[in-house]
Design a protein around this motif. Structure first.
Motif, mmCIF file in Angstrom:
data_model
loop_
_atom_site.group_PDB
_atom_site.id
_atom_site.type_symbol
_atom_site.label_atom_id
_atom_site.label_comp_id
_atom_site.label_asym_id
_atom_site.label_seq_id
_atom_site.Cartn_x
_atom_site.Cartn_y
_atom_site.Cartn_z
ATOM 1 N N PRO A 417 -13.835 32.459 14.213
ATOM 2 C CA PRO A 417 -14.432 31.125 14.378
ATOM 3 C C PRO A 417 -15.318 31.049 15.614
ATOM 4 N N ILE A 418 -16.394 30.287 15.509
ATOM 5 C CA ILE A 418 -17.366 30.171 16.590
ATOM 6 C C ILE A 418 -16.701 29.741 17.891
ATOM 7 N N LYS A 419 -15.781 28.764 17.823
ATOM 8 C CA LYS A 419 -15.154 28.243 19.033
ATOM 9 C C LYS A 419 -14.311 29.281 19.754
ATOM 10 N N GLU A 420 -13.845 30.309 19.030
ATOM 11 C CA GLU A 420 -12.964 31.313 19.638
ATOM 12 C C GLU A 420 -13.735 32.464 20.274
ATOM 13 N N ARG A 421 -15.009 32.624 19.903
ATOM 14 C CA ARG A 421 -15.753 33.807 20.342
ATOM 15 C C ARG A 421 -16.009 33.825 21.846
ATOM 16 N N ASP A 422 -16.302 32.651 22.423
ATOM 17 C CA ASP A 422 -16.657 32.609 23.847
ATOM 18 C C ASP A 422 -15.467 32.852 24.758
ATOM 19 N N SER A 423 -14.248 32.766 24.242
ATOM 20 C CA SER A 423 -13.070 33.009 25.080
ATOM 21 C C SER A 423 -12.309 34.264 24.651
ATOM 22 N N TRP A 424 -12.902 35.041 23.745
ATOM 23 C CA TRP A 424 -12.225 36.238 23.222
ATOM 24 C C TRP A 424 -12.153 37.318 24.303
ATOM 25 N N PRO A 425 -10.990 37.939 24.534
ATOM 26 C CA PRO A 425 -10.862 38.939 25.600
ATOM 27 C C PRO A 425 -11.509 40.281 25.226
ATOM 28 N N ILE A 426 -12.234 40.843 26.196
ATOM 29 C CA ILE A 426 -12.944 42.110 25.999
ATOM 30 C C ILE A 426 -12.621 43.031 27.187
ATOM 31 N N LEU A 427 -12.325 44.281 26.886
ATOM 32 C CA LEU A 427 -12.061 45.277 27.925
ATOM 33 C C LEU A 427 -13.351 46.035 28.223
ATOM 34 N N VAL A 428 -13.758 46.022 29.506
ATOM 35 C CA VAL A 428 -14.959 46.768 29.917
ATOM 36 C C VAL A 428 -14.615 47.584 31.157
ATOM 37 N N ASP A 429 -15.451 48.593 31.435
ATOM 38 C CA ASP A 429 -15.244 49.314 32.693
ATOM 39 C C ASP A 429 -16.127 48.681 33.770
ATOM 40 N N HIS A 430 -16.167 49.285 34.955
ATOM 41 C CA HIS A 430 -16.879 48.655 36.077
ATOM 42 C C HIS A 430 -18.395 48.677 35.886
ATOM 43 N N ASN A 431 -18.888 49.506 34.963
ATOM 44 C CA ASN A 431 -20.322 49.541 34.649
ATOM 45 C C ASN A 431 -20.662 48.618 33.470
ATOM 46 N N ASP A 432 -19.687 47.805 33.075
ATOM 47 C CA ASP A 432 -19.853 46.831 31.986
ATOM 48 C C ASP A 432 -19.993 47.491 30.611
ATOM 49 N N GLU A 433 -19.525 48.731 30.495
ATOM 50 C CA GLU A 433 -19.501 49.341 29.169
ATOM 51 C C GLU A 433 -18.342 48.737 28.372
ATOM 52 N N VAL A 434 -18.651 48.198 27.196
ATOM 53 C CA VAL A 434 -17.632 47.566 26.365
ATOM 54 C C VAL A 434 -16.777 48.649 25.721
ATOM 55 N N LEU A 435 -15.464 48.606 26.019
ATOM 56 C CA LEU A 435 -14.542 49.616 25.505
ATOM 57 C C LEU A 435 -13.737 49.091 24.315
ATOM 58 N N TRP A 436 -13.412 47.795 24.350
ATOM 59 C CA TRP A 436 -12.480 47.280 23.344
ATOM 60 C C TRP A 436 -12.679 45.772 23.174
ATOM 61 N N VAL A 437 -13.016 45.349 21.980
ATOM 62 C CA VAL A 437 -12.961 43.925 21.635
ATOM 63 C C VAL A 437 -11.546 43.734 21.115
ATOM 64 N N ILE A 438 -10.689 43.196 21.959
ATOM 65 C CA ILE A 438 -9.245 43.263 21.733
ATOM 66 C C ILE A 438 -8.843 42.702 20.366
ATOM 67 N N GLY A 439 -8.118 43.531 19.652
ATOM 68 C CA GLY A 439 -7.621 43.133 18.340
ATOM 69 C C GLY A 439 -8.608 43.316 17.210
ATOM 70 N N LEU A 440 -9.891 43.647 17.563
ATOM 71 C CA LEU A 440 -10.918 43.754 16.511
ATOM 72 C C LEU A 440 -11.518 45.156 16.391
ATOM 73 N N LYS A 441 -12.013 45.678 17.495
ATOM 74 C CA LYS A 441 -12.732 46.945 17.422
ATOM 75 C C LYS A 441 -12.529 47.746 18.711
ATOM 76 N N LYS A 442 -12.174 49.043 18.548
ATOM 77 C CA LYS A 442 -12.011 49.952 19.683
ATOM 78 C C LYS A 442 -13.252 50.817 19.815
ATOM 79 N N GLY A 443 -13.820 50.833 21.026
ATOM 80 C CA GLY A 443 -15.025 51.608 21.264
ATOM 81 C C GLY A 443 -14.736 53.026 21.713
ATOM 82 N N GLN A 444 -15.804 53.795 21.774
ATOM 83 C CA GLN A 444 -15.696 55.179 22.259
ATOM 84 C C GLN A 444 -16.544 55.295 23.506
#
Length: 464
Positions: A417-444
């Motif tokens: 849902p649109i309302k949930e996207r702006d507060s969805w937790p995301i794991l990034v490293d210190h260079n802002d590389e997206v590692l994990w959209v928690i519960g949805l997609k795991k990055g490499q």
């Protein structure tokens, strides 16, 4: 008439013996007949009667004389009397309501005060069967909801006791005959013949025509009112249970939401009533411009199958459908920035605004398919790690994907849902590389460097 009324009282358990009864008396035929009737059974039932009469100051000397007439009769019959005066015109000016509504609200304020003061068990009112027919006819022209199509209840909770209407089983003609037989000469309010008032219009123009076809229409309507009430009480009970099982309420933000599939599994009659229960919960007072049209908008929104959309209701209430979830919320309540950026120590823990927690620790490499755990090698990322919300331009990549993909598209593909996207937790490293959209997609991670140390991040959903 007396036997019909007694039978009605006993059938519906309107009144008990040894009761303290307040009687609303205007001086007209209906209330005078009621006062006389209750007075006639006072000793047998051991009733403590008190009459209350109210001058609405709408007819000058006439309305004052009505009150004085009731006072004189009460003195003659040995019944305690209470007189009150209310300013209907001032109430109309202050609250911007019609004369009938203003008079009614002020009248019931007085009744409530006297019920409390006297610790009365009952407030007896003189509404009769013809009044019931008029009420049902008026509601038929004003409402499109079956749950609102009901008559005056013969008994309902009021103040610390009950309002009772013992005369709903008889007609105006019965009352007039009773008054004549008992030498009661009531006061006549000339405004009762003025068809500018809605009830008088129905009384003069429609009721006589209906009675030509069915002279006992008051009995038919009373039975209809009682059966509709019983049916509606059952449906409301079922609807409340449905809301309890399906709808999630947030008392802080005054919002409500539900999974549409779960909602639609229930009967349409319960869906409709549940919709109104949600509105009753959210609105402090239902807006006057809320109508059956909004109910139609609601069901049209449930049927909408093209992703996300939103409709506006009165008083800034929004209904937003995002895939299989529908949310009610007020746009002007708690407007705040949902974004956050928290440093995740190693080992360490971060608690998010919704009560969820994210843990990080060093571990041996663990292959896991758990959507709430993420593992990467310590040399593949730049520390410290962060848990944050999405930002413009965020993209990520994973094994098997050529290039990268926008987080927005990941949310759309996952039907978040649109309302949930702006507060969805995301794991990034210190260079802002997206590692994990928690519960949805795991990055490499871009770096493929590997040594013996691994980071494991675990997410635990909160209860807020």
């Amino acid at each position: 008439m007396e036997q019909a009324v007694l039978k009605f009282i006993i059938k519906h358990q309107l009144m008990a013996e040894n009761a303290n009864v307040l009687v609303g008396v205007s001086g007209g035929p209906d209330s005078m007949a009621l006062l006389h009737f209750l007075h006639s059974i006072r000793r047998k039932w051991n009733l403590n009667l008190t009459a209350v009469s109210i001058d609405h100051q709408l007819r000058g000397e006439q309305s004052r004389e009505d009150l004085e007439y009731v006072q004189a009769v009460c003195k003659k019959w040995g019944i305690p009397f209470i007189g009150a005066t209310v300013d209907v015109q001032a109430y109309i000016k202050e609250h911007q309501v019609g004369t009938e509504l203003a008079a009614r609200e002020l009248r019931y304020q007085v009744f409530h005060e006297q019920m409390d003061r006297l610790n009365a068990d009952y407030l007896a009112l003189g509404h009769h069967g013809d009044d019931q027919v008029e009420t049902m006819l008026m509601r038929l022209t004003r409402t499109a909801s079956s749950s609102m199509f009901n008559g005056m209840p013969f008994k309902r909770i009021f103040a610390k006791g009950m309002i009772i209407r013992p005369f709903l089983c008889i007609t105006k003609k019965d009352i007039e005959v009773y008054c004549k037989a008992n030498q009661i000469v009531p006061r006549i309010d000339p405004t009762n013949f003025d068809t500018i008032y809605t009830r008088n219009f129905f009384r003069k123009n429609l009721l006589p025509l209906i009675k030509e076809k069915n002279n006992n229409i008051h009995i038919t309507i009373q039975h209809l009112s009682e059966t509709l009430k019983e049916d509606e009480e059952f449906l409301q009970t079922e609807a409340r249970q449905m809301v309890k099982e399906v709808v999630e309420f947030n008392t802080i933000t005054r919002s409500a939401s539900f999974q549409i599939e779960s909602f639609r599994k229930h009967a349409h009659a319960l869906q409709r009533r549940s919709f109104h229960l949600i509105l009753d919960y959210l609105y402090k007072e239902l807006p006057k411009d809320l109508s059956y049209v909004h109910e139609e908008y609601f069901f049209a929104l449930l049927d909408y199958n093209k992703g996300s959309t939103r409709i506006d209701f009165p008083s800034n209430l929004k209904l937003e459908k995002s895939y299989d979830r529908l949310t009610f919320y007020f746009a002007d309540i708690n407007p705040h920035d949902p974004s956050y950026d928290e440093t995740l120590a190693l080992p360490g823990k971060v608690e998010l605004p919704d009560g969820s927690k994210v843990y990080a620790d060093l571990t041996d490499k663990i292959e896991t398919s758990d959507p709430y755990q993420y593992t990467c090698n310590i040399d593949q990322v730049t520390r410290p790690l962060h848990i944050r919300t999405r930002r413009a331009g965020d993209r990520m990549s994973w094994k098997g994907l050529k290039g990268s993909k926008k987080l927005k598209d990941i949310f759309i593909d996952s039907k978040i849902p649109i309302k949930e996207r702006d507060s969805w937790p995301i794991l990034v490293d210190h260079n802002d590389e997206v590692l994990w959209v928690i519960g949805l997609k795991k990055g490499q991670p871009k770096s493929q460097t590997v040594n013996g140390k691994w980071i494991q991040v675990h997410y635990k959903k909160g209860n807020v």
